[in-house]
Scaffold this active site. Structure first.
Site, PDB file in Angstrom:
ATOM      1  N   HIS A 188     -65.783 -15.438 -35.301  1.00 44.27           N
ATOM      2  CA  HIS A 188     -67.125 -15.448 -35.898  1.00 44.27           C
ATOM      3  C   HIS A 188     -67.834 -14.168 -35.467  1.00 44.27           C
ATOM      4  O   HIS A 188     -68.662 -14.167 -34.573  1.00 44.27           O
ATOM      5  CB  HIS A 188     -67.871 -16.685 -35.385  1.00 44.27           C
ATOM      6  N   ALA A 238     -82.771 -27.791 -27.863  1.00 44.86           N
ATOM      7  CA  ALA A 238     -83.756 -28.300 -28.836  1.00 44.86           C
ATOM      8  C   ALA A 238     -84.445 -27.147 -29.549  1.00 44.86           C
ATOM      9  O   ALA A 238     -85.589 -27.259 -29.978  1.00 44.86           O
ATOM     10  CB  ALA A 238     -84.781 -29.180 -28.124  1.00 44.86           C
TER      11      ALA A 238
HETATM   12  N1  APR Z   1     -79.560 -26.432 -21.065  1.00 43.29           N
HETATM   13  C1  APR Z   1     -80.144 -26.951 -22.176  1.00 43.29           C
HETATM   14  N2  APR Z   1     -80.816 -26.171 -23.059  1.00 43.29           N
HETATM   15  C2  APR Z   1     -80.879 -24.863 -22.819  1.00 43.29           C
HETATM   16  C3  APR Z   1     -80.285 -24.261 -21.694  1.00 43.29           C
HETATM   17  C4  APR Z   1     -79.594 -25.115 -20.792  1.00 43.29           C
HETATM   18  N3  APR Z   1     -78.993 -24.643 -19.705  1.00 43.29           N
HETATM   19  N4  APR Z   1     -80.538 -22.920 -21.741  1.00 43.29           N
HETATM   20  C5  APR Z   1     -81.241 -22.704 -22.862  1.00 43.29           C
HETATM   21  N5  APR Z   1     -81.458 -23.860 -23.511  1.00 43.29           N
HETATM   22  C6  APR Z   1     -82.224 -24.085 -24.746  1.00 43.29           C
HETATM   23  C7  APR Z   1     -83.515 -23.306 -24.799  1.00 43.29           C
HETATM   24  O1  APR Z   1     -84.513 -23.882 -23.972  1.00 43.29           O
HETATM   25  C8  APR Z   1     -83.846 -23.376 -26.285  1.00 43.29           C
HETATM   26  O2  APR Z   1     -84.661 -24.503 -26.584  1.00 43.29           O
HETATM   27  O3  APR Z   1     -81.506 -23.663 -25.883  1.00 43.29           O
HETATM   28  C9  APR Z   1     -82.463 -23.564 -26.951  1.00 43.29           C
HETATM   29  C10 APR Z   1     -82.085 -22.390 -27.824  1.00 43.29           C
HETATM   30  O4  APR Z   1     -82.933 -22.401 -28.920  1.00 43.29           O
HETATM   31  P1  APR Z   1     -83.341 -21.073 -29.711  1.00 43.29           P
HETATM   32  O5  APR Z   1     -83.797 -20.047 -28.751  1.00 43.29           O
HETATM   33  O6  APR Z   1     -84.233 -21.480 -30.835  1.00 43.29           O
HETATM   34  O7  APR Z   1     -81.931 -20.550 -30.290  1.00 43.29           O
HETATM   35  P2  APR Z   1     -81.178 -21.085 -31.598  1.00 43.29           P
HETATM   36  O8  APR Z   1     -81.605 -20.301 -32.772  1.00 43.29           O
HETATM   37  O9  APR Z   1     -81.250 -22.560 -31.649  1.00 43.29           O
HETATM   38  O10 APR Z   1     -79.683 -20.623 -31.272  1.00 43.29           O
HETATM   39  C11 APR Z   1     -78.929 -21.242 -30.258  1.00 43.29           C
HETATM   40  O11 APR Z   1     -76.872 -21.087 -31.461  1.00 43.29           O
HETATM   41  O12 APR Z   1     -76.291 -20.042 -33.447  1.00 43.29           O
HETATM   42  C12 APR Z   1     -76.306 -19.940 -32.057  1.00 43.29           C
HETATM   43  O13 APR Z   1     -76.453 -17.552 -31.674  1.00 43.29           O
HETATM   44  C13 APR Z   1     -77.144 -18.772 -31.580  1.00 43.29           C
HETATM   45  O14 APR Z   1     -76.397 -18.771 -29.305  1.00 43.29           O
HETATM   46  C14 APR Z   1     -77.442 -19.173 -30.177  1.00 43.29           C
HETATM   47  C15 APR Z   1     -77.518 -20.699 -30.248  1.00 43.29           C
END
Ligand code: APR
Length: 308
Positions: A175, A10
């Site tokens: 990518h 999220a």
């Molecule tokens: N299960 C569910 N959610 C998780 C888990 C897990 N095991 N581990 C981490 N998360 C959630 C985090 O709590 C966080 O809310 O994944 C979310 C990641 O969100 P952001 O830190 O905002 O990262 P974001 O910019 O969304 O990128 C996510 O997409 O484009 C790719 O390189 C980017 O690997 C990254 C991913």
């Protein structure tokens, strides 16, 4: 009945994907994250845009995979984004530890879903999800090529001062820094790009495309891009749920296509209700093939590190 799409994660990308899907009323959306309250809060906020956006999509947030049961499609965005100075590859081990349990949970509750992977390093994470899920390869697809191509198209349109709608462009390969923007298949209103821009300008745009993600990370400092990535995911979800048979560049598991064996690499595919319904093979020049092989080699190095 509306289709059901789960978005895992999220954060910036996941929440933006959920919003775009709900705005277009493409499906009911479940957002799941390990953080308590975040998916619930963002889901409620997204839902409350419905009356204004004229969308009846139901949007819910949860920390329990039971609520994701029987999703038609699951988008995995969970994991860490990069910070300035990091390459996508630097995320390998940390995000592998996120992809493994999330894929396991997703598959347990939605054994027939189509998986779209967004977490980086993208191609290696797709390979991990394929292995963990035990799904056939047409149901595990990576989002990268549409984003990289959209960046290429944006820069071409800016340079020529024309509508982005006029610009067709294609990026293949992994990518990462070795991605292969294909100038030969890039056109503006059907006119080959090489007729409109000189070689040096094209090379500058190609390089900016390769560095497109890093350029944004440098500005944001605390994370990476999410608006354009979520738009790219939305296009894939729409093509699948509406069975559009749309040809789009996506990360697909290759078994001999383009001379690449047993690896996820970005190639043109046909997306429809079954996921990847065809891998489109085009004849590449020797130079293009060499660049694609190099890119596949970079993916292989990562896959070998995590032994998948
Ligand atoms: N299960 C569910 N959610 C998780 C888990 C897990 N095991 N581990 C981490 N998360 C959630 C985090 O709590 C966080 O809310 O994944 C979310 C990641 O969100 P952001 O830190 O905002 O990262 P974001 O910019 O969304 O990128 C996510 O997409 O484009 C790719 O390189 C980017 O690997 C990254 C991913």
């Amino acid at each position: 009945m509306r289709k059901k799409v789960t978005v895992v994660g999220a954060g910036n990308v996941g929440a933006s994907v959920a919003l775009r899907l709900a705005d277009k009323e493409l499906a009911d959306v479940v957002i799941i994250d390990i953080l308590e309250g975040i998916p619930q809060g963002k889901a409620l906020d997204t839902l409350q845009a419905g009356p204004v956006m004229r969308s009846d999509s139901q949007v819910t947030g949860t920390n329990d995979y039971k609520d994701t049961a029987n999703s038609d499609l699951v988008v995995i965005t969970a994991g860490f984004p990069r910070k300035p100075g990091m390459t996508r590859d630097d995320l390998l081990k940390k995000n592998y530890d996120v992809i493994k349990p999330t894929t396991e949970q997703v598959v347990k509750h939605s054994p027939n879903c189509i998986l779209i992977i967004v977490t980086n390093p993208l191609d290696a994470m797709c390979q991990a999800a394929l292995r963990m899920s035990g799904f056939p390869k047409h149901r595990v697809i990576g989002m990268a090529g549409i984003l990289d191509s959209a960046r290429f198209r944006t820069f071409i349109a800016q340079e020529l001062k024309v509508s982005v709608e006029n610009v067709q462009a294609f990026v293949m390969g992994g990518h990462g820094d070795t991605m292969v923007p294909l100038v030969r298949f890039s056109q503006v209103a059907g006119i080959p790009l090489t007729e409109l821009l000189d070689a040096a300008t094209i090379e500058r745009i190609v390089q900016r495309t390769r560095d497109g993600g890093a350029e944004i990370v440098k500005y944001l400092k605390a994370g990476s891009a999410f608006y354009a990535p979520s738009a790219a995911v939305m296009e894939m979800v729409e093509a699948i749920l509406k069975d559009k048979k749309k040809i789009l560049p996506c990360a697909a598991y290759l078994e001999g296509e383009y001379g690449i064996q047993g690896l996820y690499v970005g190639v043109p595919v046909k997306l429809g209700e079954n996921g990847i319904e065809q891998i489109i093979e085009v004849k590449l020049t020797a130079d293009e093939q060499k660049a694609l092989q190099k890119s596949a080699g970079a993916v292989k190095e990562l896959v070998d590190v995590i032994k998948i």
